[in-house]
Design an enzyme around this catalytic site. Structure first.
Site, PDB file in Angstrom:
ATOM      1  N   TRP A 177       1.062  -1.368   0.159  1.00  0.00           N
ATOM      2  CA  TRP A 177      -0.037  -0.263  -0.277  1.00  0.00           C
ATOM      3  C   TRP A 177       1.068   1.267   0.238  1.00  0.00           C
ATOM      4  O   TRP A 177       0.714   2.236  -0.413  1.00  0.00           O
ATOM      5  CB  TRP A 177      -0.960  -0.114   0.666  1.00  0.00           C
ATOM      6  CG  TRP A 177      -1.575  -0.558   1.673  1.00  0.00           C
ATOM      7  CD1 TRP A 177      -2.184  -2.875   1.872  1.00  0.00           C
ATOM      8  CD2 TRP A 177      -2.494  -1.465  -0.224  1.00  0.00           C
ATOM      9  NE1 TRP A 177      -2.592  -3.266   2.103  1.00  0.00           N
ATOM     10  CE2 TRP A 177      -3.085  -3.163   0.590  1.00  0.00           C
ATOM     11  CE3 TRP A 177      -3.166  -1.811  -1.428  1.00  0.00           C
ATOM     12  CZ2 TRP A 177      -4.047  -4.116  -0.381  1.00  0.00           C
ATOM     13  CZ3 TRP A 177      -3.254  -1.825  -2.170  1.00  0.00           C
ATOM     14  CH2 TRP A 177      -4.491  -3.674  -1.195  1.00  0.00           C
ATOM     15  N   ASP A 178       1.692   1.415   1.296  1.00  0.00           N
ATOM     16  CA  ASP A 178       3.374   2.371   0.941  1.00  0.00           C
ATOM     17  C   ASP A 178       2.930   2.617  -0.722  1.00  0.00           C
ATOM     18  O   ASP A 178       3.495   3.706  -1.328  1.00  0.00           O
ATOM     19  CB  ASP A 178       4.428   2.027   1.583  1.00  0.00           C
ATOM     20  CG  ASP A 178       3.861   2.300   2.366  1.00  0.00           C
ATOM     21  OD1 ASP A 178       2.775   2.603   2.986  1.00  0.00           O
ATOM     22  OD2 ASP A 178       4.676   2.070   4.066  1.00  0.00           O
TER      23      ASP A 178
END
Length: 321
Positions: free
Chosen positions: A114-115
């Site tokens: 997700w980062d």
């Protein structure tokens, strides 16, 4: 981490960056930060922050200095709450479908997906806003929440719809969901991933393994059509038994030759140590160069994967302070 506590993670993420240290608790530090964010010029006025957009970081206050300012504020969730990759992922349900089929409990991922996706979205957001400014002369405040990125991807990939229809995704181990693909062991103990997602990829597996007769008999017995990826997924276990037996009877070299000859989509599992010695992680790959990093020594540094025909390739340098 090196022996003297130099973070290799930090070196990898911050190569070729310029940085300044400002005391944002002081009026002087805040003034300098605002001057940098609102600097004049068509290539300036692009401001990315993960601080809350209030006080001296309020967009309207900054816009008073530069009316066409583009400000992108990265948040944890859309309400302004704190969140990181390792708290977003549990909420999305993925740890409950990660790991062995017979596994229980949650299995966290080791890749901060997700980062990484959010970082790409940040770049896209800034470029889109800059394109808008170049056409209209108008800046804007763009907001992006890490959690919303995860939620959007879960919807795009069908996870949410499946659960809403009463068919939440289950654990499938290393099996590819929705088609055929999984890991196998060779006669000499190598582990290989084989994928038959598209019709062409499936035909390549059939030709390489010379199991066409066996697959046809299996499809007829199960009343399935292996030209359909969904049917290959339904029959993944008996298909895997046939492919697995073929793999287990042959050494890696023979399998690799057959797979490459027929264009099979496959890969051998390798360790991190093996990856570090892979020619594709060296200057043999134009994306990489070797540079000296203080506190580390000489290390391989990757540029950007994009290759543009109209501009020279960007090559990385060590982090600059």
């Amino acid at each position: 981490m090196t022996a003297d506590n130099t973070s290799l993670f930090w070196c990898g993420l911050n190569k070729s960056k310029r940085s300044v240290a400002l005391d944002l608790a002081s009026p002087e530090g805040r003034e300098l930060a605002m001057a940098i964010a609102c600097a004049p010029g068509e290539d300036a006025g692009l401001f990315l922050t993960n601080f809350p957009p209030r006080g001296w970081l309020d967009h309207d206050a900054l816009k008073a200095r530069r009316p066409d300012l583009i400000q992108l504020t990265l948040q944890g969730d859309r309400h302004g709450g704190s969140a990181v990759d390792y708290t977003v992922n549990p909420r999305l349900g993925l740890p409950c479908v990660t790991g062995p089929v017979e596994g229980e409990g949650a299995v966290n991922h080791v890749l901060p997906a997700w980062d990484l996706i959010t970082g790409q979205m940040v770049a896209v957001g800034l470029l889109a806003a800059e394109r808008h400014r170049s056409r209209t002369g108008l800046g804007q405040h763009v907001k992006l929440a890490l959690e919303d990125v995860g939620l959007a991807v879960m919807q795009h990939l069908g996870f949410i719809a499946e659960a809403q229809l009463g068919q939440p995704r289950q654990r499938h181990g290393n099996a590819l969901f929705g088609a055929f693909g999984r890991d196998f062991l060779t006669q000499d103990g190598e582990r290989v991933m084989v994928v038959g997602l598209t019709p062409r990829q499936w035909r390549s597996i059939v030709l390489a393994t010379q199991l066409a007769v066996e697959f046809e008999a299996l499809a007829e017995r199960l009343q399935l059509d292996f030209k359909q990826e969904g049917d290959r997924f339904k029959a993944r276990e008996p298909i895997a038994s046939l492919v697995g037996a073929w793999m287990a009877a042959r050494p890696m070299a023979e399998i690799a030759a057959a797979f490459d000859r027929h264009g099979v989509c496959w890969s051998r599992y390798q360790s991190m140590a093996e990856l570090a010695q892979d020619p594709e992680c060296s200057p043999a790959n134009p994306m990489f160069r070797t540079a000296y990093q203080p506190g580390v020594g000489h290390m391989s540094l990757a540029g950007i994967p994009l290759e543009f025909s109209g501009t020279p390739a960007w090559t990385p340098n060590r982090r600059r302070a």
